[in-house]
Scaffold this motif. Structure first.
Motif, mmCIF file in Angstrom:
data_model
loop_
_atom_site.group_PDB
_atom_site.id
_atom_site.type_symbol
_atom_site.label_atom_id
_atom_site.label_comp_id
_atom_site.label_asym_id
_atom_site.label_seq_id
_atom_site.Cartn_x
_atom_site.Cartn_y
_atom_site.Cartn_z
ATOM 1 N N GLY A 153 0.841 -1.202 0.000
ATOM 2 C CA GLY A 153 0.000 0.000 0.000
ATOM 3 C C GLY A 153 0.863 1.233 0.000
ATOM 4 N N ALA A 154 0.197 2.367 0.056
ATOM 5 C CA ALA A 154 0.903 3.621 -0.174
ATOM 6 C C ALA A 154 1.886 3.977 0.939
ATOM 7 C CB ALA A 154 -0.115 4.732 -0.386
ATOM 8 N N LYS A 155 1.404 3.990 2.171
ATOM 9 C CA LYS A 155 2.199 4.641 3.211
ATOM 10 C C LYS A 155 2.548 3.768 4.413
ATOM 11 C CE LYS A 155 0.594 9.269 2.268
ATOM 12 N NZ LYS A 155 -0.188 10.392 2.761
ATOM 13 N N GLY A 206 0.110 4.250 7.323
ATOM 14 C CA GLY A 206 -1.149 3.511 7.318
ATOM 15 C C GLY A 206 -1.019 2.104 7.885
ATOM 16 N N LYS A 207 0.208 1.561 7.923
ATOM 17 C CA LYS A 207 0.377 0.153 8.324
ATOM 18 C C LYS A 207 1.231 -0.003 9.574
ATOM 19 C CE LYS A 207 -2.095 -1.082 4.948
ATOM 20 N NZ LYS A 207 -1.811 -1.035 3.558
ATOM 21 N N ILE A 208 1.678 1.133 10.115
ATOM 22 C CA ILE A 208 2.602 1.064 11.246
ATOM 23 C C ILE A 208 1.985 0.323 12.440
ATOM 24 C CG2 ILE A 208 2.090 3.288 12.436
ATOM 25 C CD1 ILE A 208 5.519 2.220 11.482
ATOM 26 N N GLY A 264 5.012 -2.269 -2.196
ATOM 27 C CA GLY A 264 4.215 -1.050 -2.354
ATOM 28 C C GLY A 264 5.021 0.202 -2.041
ATOM 29 N N GLY A 265 4.331 1.322 -2.028
ATOM 30 C CA GLY A 265 4.990 2.603 -1.780
ATOM 31 C C GLY A 265 5.693 2.640 -0.437
ATOM 32 N N MET A 266 5.127 1.942 0.556
ATOM 33 C CA MET A 266 5.680 2.021 1.911
ATOM 34 C C MET A 266 7.113 1.495 2.010
ATOM 35 S SD MET A 266 3.495 -0.882 3.984
ATOM 36 C CE MET A 266 4.492 -0.934 5.454
ATOM 37 N N LYS A 302 10.358 7.223 -10.415
ATOM 38 C CA LYS A 302 9.791 6.679 -9.166
ATOM 39 C C LYS A 302 9.412 5.211 -9.327
ATOM 40 C CE LYS A 302 5.921 9.632 -10.193
ATOM 41 N NZ LYS A 302 5.409 10.860 -9.700
ATOM 42 N N ALA A 303 9.533 4.486 -8.226
ATOM 43 C CA ALA A 303 9.198 3.058 -8.235
ATOM 44 C C ALA A 303 7.699 2.905 -8.010
ATOM 45 C CB ALA A 303 9.966 2.352 -7.134
ATOM 46 N N LEU A 304 7.042 2.186 -8.941
ATOM 47 C CA LEU A 304 5.583 2.081 -8.859
ATOM 48 C C LEU A 304 5.098 0.633 -8.750
ATOM 49 C CD1 LEU A 304 4.911 4.903 -11.443
ATOM 50 C CD2 LEU A 304 4.454 4.994 -8.984
ATOM 51 N N MET A 360 1.223 -4.383 -3.885
ATOM 52 C CA MET A 360 2.679 -4.280 -4.056
ATOM 53 C C MET A 360 3.081 -3.104 -4.948
ATOM 54 S SD MET A 360 4.101 -6.804 -2.359
ATOM 55 C CE MET A 360 2.981 -6.229 -1.095
ATOM 56 N N GLY A 361 2.086 -2.523 -5.622
ATOM 57 C CA GLY A 361 2.367 -1.392 -6.515
ATOM 58 C C GLY A 361 1.067 -0.707 -6.870
ATOM 59 N N VAL A 362 1.138 0.218 -7.823
ATOM 60 C CA VAL A 362 -0.062 0.937 -8.258
ATOM 61 C C VAL A 362 -0.832 0.009 -9.202
ATOM 62 C CG1 VAL A 362 -0.919 3.081 -9.294
ATOM 63 C CG2 VAL A 362 1.207 3.104 -7.994
ATOM 64 N N PHE A 363 -1.477 -0.989 -8.627
ATOM 65 C CA PHE A 363 -2.054 -2.088 -9.424
ATOM 66 C C PHE A 363 -3.265 -1.646 -10.233
ATOM 67 C CE2 PHE A 363 -6.027 -3.454 -7.321
ATOM 68 C CZ PHE A 363 -6.011 -2.562 -6.261
ATOM 69 N N GLU A 364 -3.755 -0.441 -9.943
ATOM 70 C CA GLU A 364 -4.902 0.066 -10.694
ATOM 71 C C GLU A 364 -4.499 0.352 -12.142
ATOM 72 O OE1 GLU A 364 -3.652 1.357 -7.891
ATOM 73 O OE2 GLU A 364 -5.223 1.837 -6.436
ATOM 74 N N ILE A 365 -3.180 0.577 -12.374
ATOM 75 C CA ILE A 365 -2.688 0.861 -13.729
ATOM 76 C C ILE A 365 -1.956 -0.381 -14.237
ATOM 77 C CG2 ILE A 365 -1.136 2.353 -15.087
ATOM 78 C CD1 ILE A 365 -1.717 4.554 -13.012
ATOM 79 N N GLY A 381 -10.558 -4.238 1.394
ATOM 80 C CA GLY A 381 -10.236 -3.049 0.606
ATOM 81 C C GLY A 381 -9.481 -3.379 -0.661
ATOM 82 N N ASP A 382 -8.354 -2.674 -0.885
ATOM 83 C CA ASP A 382 -7.585 -2.808 -2.121
ATOM 84 C C ASP A 382 -7.077 -4.223 -2.365
ATOM 85 O OD1 ASP A 382 -7.621 -0.244 -3.094
ATOM 86 O OD2 ASP A 382 -6.040 0.405 -1.725
ATOM 87 N N THR A 383 -6.684 -4.907 -1.297
ATOM 88 C CA THR A 383 -6.087 -6.232 -1.468
ATOM 89 C C THR A 383 -7.156 -7.234 -1.905
ATOM 90 O OG1 THR A 383 -4.936 -5.551 0.531
ATOM 91 C CG2 THR A 383 -4.266 -7.632 -0.440
HETATM 92 P P1 AMP Z 1 -3.271 1.658 1.157
HETATM 93 O O1 AMP Z 1 -4.663 2.238 1.159
HETATM 94 O O2 AMP Z 1 -2.315 2.345 2.045
HETATM 95 O O3 AMP Z 1 -3.277 0.143 1.288
HETATM 96 O O4 AMP Z 1 -2.696 1.992 -0.287
HETATM 97 C C1 AMP Z 1 -3.220 1.458 -1.467
HETATM 98 C C2 AMP Z 1 -2.718 2.294 -2.600
HETATM 99 O O5 AMP Z 1 -1.306 2.274 -2.593
HETATM 100 C C3 AMP Z 1 -3.128 1.796 -3.958
HETATM 101 O O6 AMP Z 1 -4.096 2.657 -4.486
HETATM 102 C C4 AMP Z 1 -1.844 1.809 -4.766
HETATM 103 O O7 AMP Z 1 -1.999 2.456 -6.013
HETATM 104 C C5 AMP Z 1 -0.889 2.606 -3.899
HETATM 105 N N1 AMP Z 1 0.502 2.212 -4.112
HETATM 106 C C6 AMP Z 1 1.014 0.981 -4.062
HETATM 107 N N2 AMP Z 1 2.321 0.993 -4.365
HETATM 108 C C7 AMP Z 1 2.656 2.272 -4.612
HETATM 109 C C8 AMP Z 1 3.869 2.925 -4.994
HETATM 110 N N3 AMP Z 1 4.999 2.244 -5.188
HETATM 111 N N4 AMP Z 1 3.845 4.260 -5.155
HETATM 112 C C9 AMP Z 1 2.696 4.947 -4.955
HETATM 113 N N5 AMP Z 1 1.528 4.391 -4.612
HETATM 114 C C10 AMP Z 1 1.502 3.067 -4.440
#
Ligand code: AMP
Length: 417
Positions: A214-216, A219-221, A238-240, A310-312, A338-343, A369-371
């Motif tokens: 996920g992103a941050k 959010g998962k700490i 993912g972004g985190m 940037k790593a996506l 693990m990434g911006v899976f929407e794209i 949610g997303d997973t």
């Molecule tokens: P979360 O709600 O924190 O689980 O974040 C889910 C979102 O994280 C998704 O919409 C993804 O597009 C986004 N995401 C996953 N990996 C990355 C990344 N490497 N950079 C930016 N956003 C990301």
């Protein structure tokens, strides 16, 4: 009267007794009015057609049980955000139609969720009848957990059953207020969610791996901190991941980094290491300069992300590494893509991990949610042991925090049936 506990799938996992609240099968509901809070907050397209009815289907075991037991079944849910007043775009009428088809039985649809007209409809119900009330959020008092509104809801029924796991992290009139007035129990979906997200996670068959994405980091700490004395391996994607990598002193280009989380990331990684927990980060990633679909992408080692890129997504070497790390596990918990899976260009990593989780000889639990969306899009949802129906609620439970909607139910020891 308490009935004998039924055998269920979860009995085999030794997670009985995780729920210390009454459950619907502890109640004697024959001929009684049972108010069941469900989560029918389903998605619609522009023509108000339901695009995914899995939330309705998840409540079927509880609804069917109540019908079979001869209860008068009163169903209530929220739908979207109508801002405290009636709005036809958020009417539950299409849900009543779908429910009727799924149950293969008439469903009465009430034009409101409280008031004399609704009371009239309920008073004419026979044992086994089902009524669906209109959207609870047509009343602003619902989200305020208003006492008077809770009393009006409670007035409709003899028992309260909460099967809306997805709304259990919110203290609203239909999740908390009413539970304080009526004898209250968990539905089967709620029970199953607690058994997996609490029972299995707190007492896992080891080795136990947690995959977080996920992103941050922020959010998962809470999840990381709650799991740190339970897991054997943590896999972060993912972004985190990039806040962790930055915290190790490496450059990550324009990848998502939370500057105010760097110290926390460093502290957590050290703590996990000292506790002997294996901590995996991406070794390669899919990078791009923009998020635009069709933009140029490259696969590079994580330590070689150029400036301006940037790593996506995680790359193929990371997929291999993570998949191998999962191979010898017995329990896997996955929360966050693990990434911006929407794209499409950045979805391979998430879908490959979904496949690896599905293929593992392990008990597999996917957070909501997303997973949940990702495992469905990857086409592997049937091969996952349990997929949570609640995003926010599952996260809150995985952080070891109390769910107000669960806490408000009647304690097992205080049975008043
Ligand atoms: P979360 O709600 O924190 O689980 O974040 C889910 C979102 O994280 C998704 O919409 C993804 O597009 C986004 N995401 C996953 N990996 C990355 C990344 N490497 N950079 C930016 N956003 C990301």
């Amino acid at each position: 009267m308490k009935r004998p506990i039924r055998k269920s799938n979860s009995d085999a996992l030794a997670i009985k007794g995780v729920l210390d609240k009454l459950s619907i099968d502890d109640l004697n509901i024959k001929g009684k009015r049972v108010f069941i809070r469900v989560d029918f907050n389903v998605p619609f397209d522009d023509n108000l057609r339901i695009t995914d009815d899995s939330r309705i289907r998840s409540a079927m075991p509880t609804i069917n049980y109540a019908i079979d037991e001869g209860a008068r079944v009163i169903l209530a849910s929220h739908l979207g955000r109508p801002k405290g007043k009636p709005d036809p775009r958020y009417s539950l009428a299409p849900v009543a139609k779908r429910l009727q088809r799924l149950l293969d039985k008439d469903v009465i649809f009430a034009p409101d969720c409280i008031g004399p007209q609704v009371e009239g409809l309920i008073s004419r119900m026979k044992d086994g009848d089902v009524i669906l009330l209109e959207n609870l959020r047509y009343h602003a008092e619902e989200e305020k957990n208003d006492e008077e509104f809770s009393k009006n809801l409670a007035h409709l029924a003899d028992f309260f059953v909460n099967d809306a796991f997805g709304a259990a992290h919110r203290a609203h009139a239909s999740t908390v207020g009413i539970a304080k007035i009526l004898p209250s129990a968990a539905g089967f979906l709620m029970k199953k969610e607690i058994e997996y997200l609490k029972g299995v996670v707190d007492n896992p068959i080891r080795p136990f791996a947690a995959i977080l994405g996920g992103a941050k980091v922020s959010g998962k700490i809470g999840v990381l901190e709650h799991l740190e004395d339970k897991v054997d391996k943590v896999l972060v994607g993912g972004g985190m991941a990039f806040t962790f990598i930055k915290a190790m002193g490496y450059e990550v280009g324009e990848s998502l980094v939370e500057a105010d989380m760097i110290e926390t990331a460093q502290r957590i990684r050290k703590k996990l290491k000292n506790a002997g927990i294996k901590f995996y980060l991406p070794v390669d990633c899919v990078i791009s300069q923009t998020l635009e679909p069709g933009a140029e992408t490259k696969i590079v080692p994580t330590l070689e992300i150029p400036k301006g890129w940037k790593a996506l997504d995680i790359g193929p070497a990371t997929v291999k590494l993570f998949s191998e790390a999962l191979e010898n596990t017995k329990t896997i918990l996955w929360n966050g893509p693990m990434g911006v899976f929407e794209i499409d260009a950045f979805s391979r990593g998430t879908f490959s991990i979904a496949q690896a989780v599905a293929d593992a000889y392990a008990l597999t639990i996917v957070g909501g949610g997303d997973t949940d969306l990702a495992v469905h899009r990857a086409g592997v949802s049937n091969a996952i042991s349990f997929i949570s129906t609640g995003g926010g609620a599952s996260l809150q439970l995985l952080e070891g925090r109390e769910l107000p909607g669960l806490a408000a139910l009647t304690d097992k020891a205080l049975e008043k049936t």
